[in-house]
Write an enzyme that holds these catalytic residues in place. Structure first.
Site: not given
Ligand code: SAM
Ligand code: SF4
Ligand code: DTB
Length: 314
Positions: A47, A51, A54, A91, A122, A182, A254
């Site tokens: 990606c 973030c 992530c 989901c 979802c 959501c 949730r």
């Molecule tokens: N890439 C898309 C986005 O960021 O909107 C969708 C997938 S992203 C992984 C979905 C959500 O998962 C993120 O917005 C975050 O809130 C949650 N998430 C991701 N990594 C996480 C982690 N290590 N611990 C807890 N929640 C996490």
């Molecule tokens: Fe990419 Fe993870 Fe951020 Fe979603 S949460 S935009 S998968 S880096």
């Protein structure tokens, strides 16, 4: 709802806060019922976004292999299995800042097939413009997941490749397309209780609050900047769930990521405070979830029943 009003609730003596939250929960839901959702990563890794929490960001060395988007037949197999195991909601999560047109077409085809087997759907695909949101609505999608993750003030400490306003724009596009939303966040990223309260106040003050609010506890991913962050006070976690229940009485709350690290007792407190949905299944996106057998055992000991899916009439 102002920050001051919400803060007064958040700071109530813990037992009073829980009593208030549970009373509101009971007025709006059967407190002995949980909804179970199954999560599938339909496109993983590589990606462009940064973030800090992530595993899938290409900015960090987390050892996650890139996988392109699964096709409809592959996803449908998982959905059927989820249904067999008692989930009522499916989901799908995809890595990436936003979907390509080809990926969106493919997901829309998949949603049409999943709806035929009788599951609530979802998806979370990142930022969307209004035309993309409309395509998802036309495919029969029920909910779009797009987390604001934290407060407006703390957001840039966690992500700098996009803005908080970008997230709010997508939420508006999704809502305007007629989808249910959501929207929630992550606790344990070093944010303060003020950030947690501000995040919930913003959600409660949306023109229509989210029907679904995921509260994730940070899953610490080795290689990410948040790998060694400060520990979260579990009672503050429960207080946040209780405040979400009080501010948004009719929404599903949730208890999302992070349950593997939680004791049975802490999860029971979260359910008492108003959480009424969990991810059920061995995996989240890139990390392990609590095993279904541990969940079945916990639900049995707490006399919690899994909700049955009832298709809403349009
Ligand atoms: N890439 C898309 C986005 O960021 O909107 C969708 C997938 S992203 C992984 C979905 C959500 O998962 C993120 O917005 C975050 O809130 C949650 N998430 C991701 N990594 C996480 C982690 N290590 N611990 C807890 N929640 C996490
Ligand atoms: Fe990419 Fe993870 Fe951020 Fe979603 S949460 S935009 S998968 S880096
Ligand atoms: C949400 O709020 N939590 C889910 C779902 N929406 C997509 C994701 C949790 C991811 C946990 C870390 C992982 O498995 O990579």
């Amino acid at each position: 709802m102002t920050f001051e009003m919400a803060n007064t609730i958040f700071q109530l003596p813990f037992m009073e806060l829980l009593y208030k939250a549970h009373s509101i929960h009971k007025e709006n839901f059967n407190p002995n019922m949980l909804q179970t959702s199954t999560l599938l990563s339909v496109k993983t890794g590589a990606c462009s976004e940064n973030c800090s929490y992530c595993a899938q960001s290409s900015h960090y060395q987390t050892g996650i292999e890139k996988e392109k988007m699964l096709d409809t037949i592959q996803i449908l197999e998982y959905a059927k299995l989820a249904k067999q195991k008692g989930s009522t909601r499916f989901c799908m999560g995809a890595s990436g800042r936003s979907p390509t047109e080809k990926e969106l077409e493919s997901i829309c085809d998949t949603i049409k097939e999943i709806k035929k087997i009788g599951l609530e759907t979802c998806v979370t695909l990142g930022l969307l413009n209004d035309a993309q949101a409309k395509k998802l609505k036309d495919s029969g999608l029920d909910f779009y997941n797009h987390n604001i993750d934290t407060s407006k003030e703390y957001y840039s400490k966690v992500i700098t490749t996009r803005t908080f306003e970008n997230r709010l724009d997508t939420i508006k596009n999704v809502r305007d397309a007629g989808l249910k939303i959501c929207v929630g966040g992550i606790l344990g990223m070093g944010e303060s209780n003020t950030d947690r309260i501000n995040m919930l106040v913003l959600l409660a003050n949306l023109p229509i609050p989210p029907e679904s609010i995921p509260i994730n506890q940070l899953v610490r991913i080795p290689g990410t900047p948040l790998e060694n962050g400060e520990e979260l006070d579990t009672f503050d976690f429960v207080r946040t769930i209780a405040l979400a229940r009080i501010l948004m009485p009719k929404s599903y709350i949730r208890l999302s990521a992070g349950r593997t690290q939680m004791s049975d007792e802490l999860q029971a407190l979260c359910f008492f405070a108003g959480a009424n949905s969990v991810f059920y299944g061995d995996r989240l996106l890139t990390t392990k979830n609590t095993t279904p057998s541990r969940d079945d055992d916990l639900f049995q000991r707490l006399n919690l029943e899994k909700e049955v899916f009832v298709e809403m009439q349009a």
